[in-house]
Design an enzyme around this catalytic site. Structure first.
Site, mmCIF file in Angstrom:
data_model
loop_
_atom_site.group_PDB
_atom_site.id
_atom_site.type_symbol
_atom_site.label_atom_id
_atom_site.label_comp_id
_atom_site.label_asym_id
_atom_site.label_seq_id
_atom_site.Cartn_x
_atom_site.Cartn_y
_atom_site.Cartn_z
ATOM 1 N N HIS A 1 1.088 -1.260 -0.062
ATOM 2 C CA HIS A 1 -0.196 -0.135 -0.142
ATOM 3 C C HIS A 1 0.955 1.316 0.165
ATOM 4 C CE1 HIS A 1 -3.372 -2.679 1.072
ATOM 5 N NE2 HIS A 1 -2.465 -3.234 2.120
ATOM 6 N N SER B 1 15.553 21.427 -15.640
ATOM 7 C CA SER B 1 14.489 22.334 -16.176
ATOM 8 C C SER B 1 14.804 23.628 -16.765
ATOM 9 C CB SER B 1 13.570 22.705 -14.899
ATOM 10 O OG SER B 1 12.760 24.004 -15.012
ATOM 11 N N LYS C 1 16.512 21.695 -10.531
ATOM 12 C CA LYS C 1 15.871 20.479 -10.949
ATOM 13 C C LYS C 1 16.829 19.471 -11.694
ATOM 14 C CE LYS C 1 11.910 20.095 -11.261
ATOM 15 N NZ LYS C 1 10.766 19.266 -10.313
ATOM 16 N N GLU D 1 10.120 8.656 -16.953
ATOM 17 C CA GLU D 1 8.899 9.087 -17.142
ATOM 18 C C GLU D 1 8.312 8.730 -18.616
ATOM 19 O OE1 GLU D 1 8.102 13.222 -14.746
ATOM 20 O OE2 GLU D 1 9.941 13.082 -15.766
#
Ligand code: ARG
Length: 474
Positions: free
Chosen positions: A165, A286, A292, A299
């Site tokens: 979970h 970024s 970043k 992804e």
């Protein structure tokens, strides 16, 4: 580049019964050359073997066959070098090859299509092409498995919190976690092997749908083209695309596995977890936020799984409700399955490239592994060994966890007296079962996460993968 002019009916290889030219838009609408040109090698090889068979059977003379086979080699070279212009007027790769052959060797080229139809021809080309792609994907699966096993070999004793979970559950070896993906990929490898067997049958010789009136030798053609057998019903042979769907389905599962691993990498690199660092070469920054470092490759892999799953749905829907035998709808199998194999191969390659650069932050992982009372089950198991029924032990530990939680301490920070106040059967040796290392190493049964068990599993995989390479080079 395909042109947009409409051509005269006579220019078409099927133009005999037509008076009017095809509408220019319809030509573009129905052409497949833009994507089926990638079948040219299989188309030419299949045609050459078909032609040789026709000569062996006395249907063509040897001179005719020699001229056709040589001409086809020339056409193949032209396509290879990008010298043959593609035109929507010629619809597909089969027409391009045959029409160029006619330009090169004259009317004898027309004899190649004896005892054959584009329907059995395209089914043969696609099977040959996908067979090769299956082999390439299986090699890419191996490469990724190898990378994961290598990383696992260096991390048998690295401890990671295991989740259920997405809540801290029990500590596990990082290698154990990585090997879970090796298992998934092994099932993928097996599935591709299974479907390859069903795919590797020859449709050629079924002609348009009903078979041919010529005394052809299908078995010889099958052997020459490396097929394991024949498609035995001509109607099924020209209209079956199960092998395309099976491949799309196996590919979707591969993408599901890659997507799950990608998701974990994305979580693990986020500041909340901070478990691993990914290689710079596989991340991007970024354009506005200088701090970043984003996990773009995982992804994108996660994102592309949607594309491949979509192709599977497209193919299932394409086939549903198609009457026997060939229907032009079947031309729509190509874009989804071609994009499927391209995508899966690229994603496997990207992941296999990224995995060796995964740097676990071992201290942070270990710290996290101790959070969330992750050794509570070990405490319950300890009480069971002291003869408490498991359900009762569960309740006792529940009370202990509440005490720890209320005083913001971990289980191994509680005093023995506090534990004994909850249940006097708890002895001083309990402290040995409360550490994360003890918890991991207590799980020694096959399939468990004890360092020694995982070490054996790593060696098992190394042997298995080595045997696979040796078999390949036989
Ligand atoms: N381009 C066609 C396809 O991919 C080849 C077969 C065409 N057959 C036909 N009867 N029009 O399906």
């Amino acid at each position: 580049m395909a042109d947009e002019k409409s051509s005269t009916p006579a220019a078409k290889l099927w133009g005999g019964r037509f008076n009017e030219p095809t509408d220019a838009f319809v030509e573009r609408f129905s052409a497949s050359i833009q994507y089926d040109s990638r079948l040219y090698r299989q188309d030419i090889r299949g045609s050459q073997v078909h032609c040789r068979m026709l000569a062996r059977q006395g249907i063509l003379t040897d001179e005719e066959a020699d001229a056709i086979i040589q001409g086809l080699t020339t056409v193949g070279g032209e396509i290879e070098r990008g010298e043959l212009p593609f035109s929507n007027a010629l619809e597909d790769i089969h027409m391009h090859v045959e029409s160029r052959l006619r330009e090169l060797i004259g009317p004898v080229a027309g004899k190649l299509h004896t005892a054959r139809s584009r329907n059995d021809q395209v089914a043969t080309d696609v099977r040959l092409y996908l067979r090769g792609e299956v082999d390439r994907i299986r090699r890419a699966l191996y490469d990724l498995q190898k990378a994961l096993v290598d990383l696992a070999a260096n991390n048998v004793e690295t401890i990671l919190p295991g989740f259920t979970h997405l809540q801290s559950a029990q500590p596990v070896s990082f290698a154990h976690h990585l090997l879970a993906y090796v298992e998934m990929l092994e099932r993928d490898f097996g599935r591709l092997g299974d479907l390859r067997g069903r795919m590797n049958r020859l449709p050629l010789g079924s002609a348009a749908l009903a078979g041919t009136t010529f005394a052809i030798d299908r078995e010889w053609v099958a052997k020459e083209l490396g097929f394991d057998g024949l498609c035995e019903n001509s109607l099924d042979a020209v209209s079956d695309r199960d092998f395309v769907i099976e491949l799309a389905s196996a590919a979707s599962l591969i993408m599901v596995h890659l997507s799950r691993f990608s998701e974990e990498l994305i979580l693990w690199t986020s500041p909340g977890f901070n478990f691993v660092e990914l290689p710079d070469a596989y991340c991007t920054g970024s354009s506005i936020m200088p701090q970043k470092k984003n996990p773009d490759v995982p992804e994108l892999i996660r994102g592309r799984s949607g594309r491949v799953n979509g192709h599977l749905m497209a193919l299932l829907t394409l086939m549903k409700g198609l009457p026997l035998a060939y229907n032009r709808d079947l031309q729509e199998d190509k874009e989804p399955i071609f994009d499927t194999v391209d995508t899966v191969r690229d994603c496997l390659r990207a992941m296999a490239g990224l995995v060796p650069g995964i740097a676990p932050r071992k201290e942070r992982m270990l710290e996290a592994a101790g959070e969330g009372f992750s050794t509570a089950t070990d405490l319950a198991d300890y009480l069971v060994r002291r003869n408490l029924p498991f359900r009762e032990a569960h309740a006792v530990v529940g009370r202990i966890v509440r005490i720890a939680e209320e005083s913001s301490r971990d289980l191994d920070q509680l005093e023995l007296a506090e534990l004994q106040a909850v249940d006097p059967r708890i002895g001083s040796e309990v402290m040995d079962v409360l550490s994360v290392e003890a918890s991991v190493n207590a799980r020694t049964a096959i399939g468990g996460t004890a360092f020694e068990t995982v070490g054996t599993a790593v060696t098992g995989w190394q042997d298995r993968l080595r045997a696979r390479v040796e078999k390949r080079s036989d």
